[in-house]
Design a protein around this motif. Structure first.
Motif, PDB file in Angstrom:
ATOM      1  N   ALA A 272      84.182 -24.894  52.110  1.00  0.00           N
ATOM      2  CA  ALA A 272      83.144 -23.900  52.360  1.00  0.00           C
ATOM      3  C   ALA A 272      82.914 -23.877  53.865  1.00  0.00           C
ATOM      4  N   TYR A 273      83.215 -22.773  54.504  1.00  0.00           N
ATOM      5  CA  TYR A 273      83.156 -22.694  55.964  1.00  0.00           C
ATOM      6  C   TYR A 273      81.764 -22.283  56.445  1.00  0.00           C
ATOM      7  N   ALA A 274      81.200 -21.273  55.817  1.00  0.00           N
ATOM      8  CA  ALA A 274      79.869 -20.776  56.156  1.00  0.00           C
ATOM      9  C   ALA A 274      79.277 -20.191  54.884  1.00  0.00           C
ATOM     10  N   ARG A 275      78.110 -19.619  55.004  1.00  0.00           N
ATOM     11  CA  ARG A 275      77.417 -19.134  53.804  1.00  0.00           C
ATOM     12  C   ARG A 275      78.257 -18.177  52.970  1.00  0.00           C
ATOM     13  N   ASP A 276      79.046 -17.333  53.607  1.00  0.00           N
ATOM     14  CA  ASP A 276      79.835 -16.367  52.837  1.00  0.00           C
ATOM     15  C   ASP A 276      81.323 -16.385  53.205  1.00  0.00           C
ATOM     16  N   LEU A 277      81.801 -17.482  53.801  1.00  0.00           N
ATOM     17  CA  LEU A 277      83.200 -17.575  54.199  1.00  0.00           C
ATOM     18  C   LEU A 277      83.832 -18.855  53.671  1.00  0.00           C
ATOM     19  N   ILE A 278      85.126 -18.776  53.407  1.00  0.00           N
ATOM     20  CA  ILE A 278      85.902 -19.929  52.955  1.00  0.00           C
ATOM     21  C   ILE A 278      86.966 -20.221  53.999  1.00  0.00           C
ATOM     22  N   GLY A 279      87.126 -21.490  54.333  1.00  0.00           N
ATOM     23  CA  GLY A 279      88.191 -21.905  55.240  1.00  0.00           C
ATOM     24  C   GLY A 279      89.352 -22.464  54.430  1.00  0.00           C
ATOM     25  N   ILE A 280      90.559 -22.074  54.788  1.00  0.00           N
ATOM     26  CA  ILE A 280      91.762 -22.556  54.119  1.00  0.00           C
ATOM     27  C   ILE A 280      92.679 -23.166  55.178  1.00  0.00           C
ATOM     28  N   LEU A 281      93.065 -24.429  54.949  1.00  0.00           N
ATOM     29  CA  LEU A 281      93.972 -25.101  55.876  1.00  0.00           C
ATOM     30  C   LEU A 281      95.417 -24.772  55.534  1.00  0.00           C
ATOM     31  N   PHE A 282      96.147 -24.359  56.547  1.00  0.00           N
ATOM     32  CA  PHE A 282      97.583 -24.165  56.451  1.00  0.00           C
ATOM     33  C   PHE A 282      98.223 -25.275  57.285  1.00  0.00           C
ATOM     34  N   GLU A 283      99.515 -25.308  57.368  1.00  0.00           N
ATOM     35  CA  GLU A 283     100.206 -26.392  58.074  1.00  0.00           C
ATOM     36  C   GLU A 283      99.710 -26.555  59.506  1.00  0.00           C
ATOM     37  N   ASP A 284      99.593 -25.455  60.250  1.00  0.00           N
ATOM     38  CA  ASP A 284      99.209 -25.561  61.655  1.00  0.00           C
ATOM     39  C   ASP A 284      98.105 -24.597  62.052  1.00  0.00           C
ATOM     40  N   MET A 285      97.302 -24.156  61.095  1.00  0.00           N
ATOM     41  CA  MET A 285      96.214 -23.244  61.407  1.00  0.00           C
ATOM     42  C   MET A 285      95.175 -23.268  60.298  1.00  0.00           C
ATOM     43  N   ILE A 286      94.019 -22.679  60.581  1.00  0.00           N
ATOM     44  CA  ILE A 286      92.965 -22.506  59.586  1.00  0.00           C
ATOM     45  C   ILE A 286      92.759 -21.013  59.403  1.00  0.00           C
ATOM     46  N   GLY A 287      92.790 -20.564  58.156  1.00  0.00           N
ATOM     47  CA  GLY A 287      92.491 -19.169  57.831  1.00  0.00           C
ATOM     48  C   GLY A 287      91.068 -19.084  57.326  1.00  0.00           C
ATOM     49  N   ILE A 288      90.317 -18.094  57.766  1.00  0.00           N
ATOM     50  CA  ILE A 288      88.945 -17.895  57.317  1.00  0.00           C
ATOM     51  C   ILE A 288      88.935 -16.621  56.470  1.00  0.00           C
ATOM     52  N   PHE A 289      88.424 -16.745  55.227  1.00  0.00           N
ATOM     53  CA  PHE A 289      88.457 -15.633  54.278  1.00  0.00           C
ATOM     54  C   PHE A 289      87.073 -15.364  53.722  1.00  0.00           C
ATOM     55  N   LYS A 290      86.821 -14.099  53.406  1.00  0.00           N
ATOM     56  CA  LYS A 290      85.584 -13.702  52.729  1.00  0.00           C
ATOM     57  C   LYS A 290      85.980 -13.247  51.337  1.00  0.00           C
TER      58      LYS A 290
END
Length: 95
Positions: A76-94
């Motif tokens: 859980a990244y923020a109140r309405d966002l999800i963080g997803i870890l990839f091999e060499d980056m973080i993707g932020i999704f709503k």
């Protein structure tokens, strides 16, 4: 006959790919990153959403393959966002 292993209170086929890669709670939802795919999205992992109290299935989102890397951990990244870890980056999704 395939060999079945007991894992905790469940079972899994021996040498089977992991079905659930990660799980976390987000806004009273249980979120799973899974390897259970869809014929329309071969090779992609999915973000599966369940109600955390009733465990009722809500929906699934196919996760992108970014720079030839599949997602393997979420949070859980923020109140309405999800963080997803990839091999060499973080993707932020709503969702």
């Amino acid at each position: 006959m395939p060999k079945v292993l007991e894992i905790g209170s469940g079972v899994m086929l021996d040498n089977a790919d992991e079905l659930v890669l990660d799980s976390f709670i987000f806004q009273d939802k249980l979120i799973l990153i899974s390897n259970v795919g869809d014929k329309k999205f071969p090779g992609q992992r999915f973000l599966d959403v369940y109600d955390a109290k009733t465990l009722e299935y809500g929906k699934s989102y196919p996760l992108p393959d970014l720079n030839d890397a599949l997602p393997d951990e979420g949070f859980a990244y923020a109140r309405d966002l999800i963080g997803i870890l990839f091999e060499d980056m973080i993707g932020i999704f709503k969702p």
